[in-house]
Design a protein around this motif. Structure first.
Motif, short mmCIF file in Angstrom:
data_model
loop_
_atom_site.label_atom_id
_atom_site.label_comp_id
_atom_site.label_asym_id
_atom_site.label_seq_id
_atom_site.Cartn_x
_atom_site.Cartn_y
_atom_site.Cartn_z
N UNK A 28 0.82 -1.22 0.00
CA UNK A 28 0.00 0.00 0.00
C UNK A 28 0.85 1.26 0.00
N UNK A 29 2.09 1.16 0.49
CA UNK A 29 2.94 2.34 0.63
C UNK A 29 3.89 2.54 -0.55
N UNK A 30 3.77 1.73 -1.59
CA UNK A 30 4.63 1.91 -2.77
C UNK A 30 4.02 3.01 -3.65
N UNK A 31 4.66 4.17 -3.73
CA UNK A 31 4.00 5.32 -4.38
C UNK A 31 3.83 5.19 -5.88
N UNK A 32 4.76 4.47 -6.55
CA UNK A 32 4.67 4.38 -8.00
C UNK A 32 4.05 3.11 -8.52
N UNK A 33 3.44 2.32 -7.64
CA UNK A 33 2.91 1.02 -8.02
C UNK A 33 1.72 1.18 -8.97
#
Length: 272
Positions: free
Chosen positions: A20-25
């Protein structure tokens, strides 16, 4: 619907907070059998869909390589999950997992025979008739070859893809494992596969045990697999690459480093 693109990761409940915290996913893959056909979606998946992250259901139980017809109820569940997640495609394995009512508990390799090609193609056609989206087929890692093989791996896969019109889910770690265990050249296989049919690719870790390379999904991605990712992308870069991790999860910093290494090897933007 947007197909998978860039670098993704396999969504598992154990790492939902990290994902959930991966900004570019932009995409994840989820084990289809772990998603309910009704009721609330797992919270992490629902939140990803709210962010417009593409979610691809990945089946492990259809038994596409079995001699018996694929079970309609299992296909129906996969179809329902695809609709619930607004998925652009689904994926499954070229393997068998049950016979005569007995469950193997593993993805087992098929003999590369004409009879096996016919069985896979018939079951893929049955699944395609009920699925609302295209299906991508994944060749598995195998520790053995059957003695009655009639086709090599490239011809076996290409004939199945040509006859079914299915897409290819190429697992780069499986290519490495099979070549390592057979004493073959992984680049020779890449040069003979229809790389233009790849929907996305898997990358995973493994380890050497007892003279064999085991595709564990619980170890770091080795340098040789990352190099093979680069070789694949030099030939034809897939639309997307996905990191698989199914246990022994390392600290978040190590997982981010693996995702960064995968992005660098493929020339994709970092998602971390």
């Amino acid at each position: 619907m947007t197909g998978p693109s860039g670098v993704g990761i396999g969504w598992r409940p154990e790492i939902t907070g990290f994902v959930a915290e991966l900004p570019g996913l932009r995409f994840v893959e989820v084990v289809a059998e772990g998603v309910p056909a009704s009721g609330p979606l797992p919270l992490g998946l629902a939140q990803l869909r709210e962010r417009a992250v593409t979610v691809v259901p990945h089946g492990v139980r259809l038994n596409l390589g079995g001699a018996e017809p694929v079970e309609s109820a299992r296909v129906a569940h996969l179809a329902t999950v695809a609709q619930r997640l607004d998925a652009p495609l689904v994926s499954e394995h070229i393997a068998f997992v049950r016979a005569g009512g007995l469950e193997a508990g593993h993805l087992l390799p098929l003999p590369r025979s004409r009879e096996a090609v016919d069985a896979v193609c018939a079951n893929v056609a049955r699944a395609q008739a009920e699925l609302p989206v295209p299906i991508a087929l994944e060749p598995i890692a195998a520790l053995l070859d059957w003695p009655d093989d009639e086709l090599d791996e490239a011809d076996f896969l290409t004939e199945i893809l040509d006859r079914t019109g299915a897409l290819l889910l190429l697992d780069v770690a499986n290519v490495h494992a099979n070549a390592r265990n057979r004493g073959a050249d992984p680049l020779a296989l890449l040069d003979r596969l229809p790389l233009e049919r790849i929907a996305y690719a898997h990358v995973a870790g493994g380890a050497e045990h007892g003279g064999f390379y085991h595709d564990t999904h619980t170890d770091p991605v080795p340098k040789a697999v990352l190099e093979l990712v680069g070789a694949l992308c030099a030939r034809r870069r897939p639309p997307a690459l996905l990191l698989e991790r199914d246990g022994h999860y390392p600290p978040a910093a190590e997982l981010r480093a693996e995702l960064d290494a995968l992005a660098a090897a493929a020339g994709f933007p970092a998602v971390t």
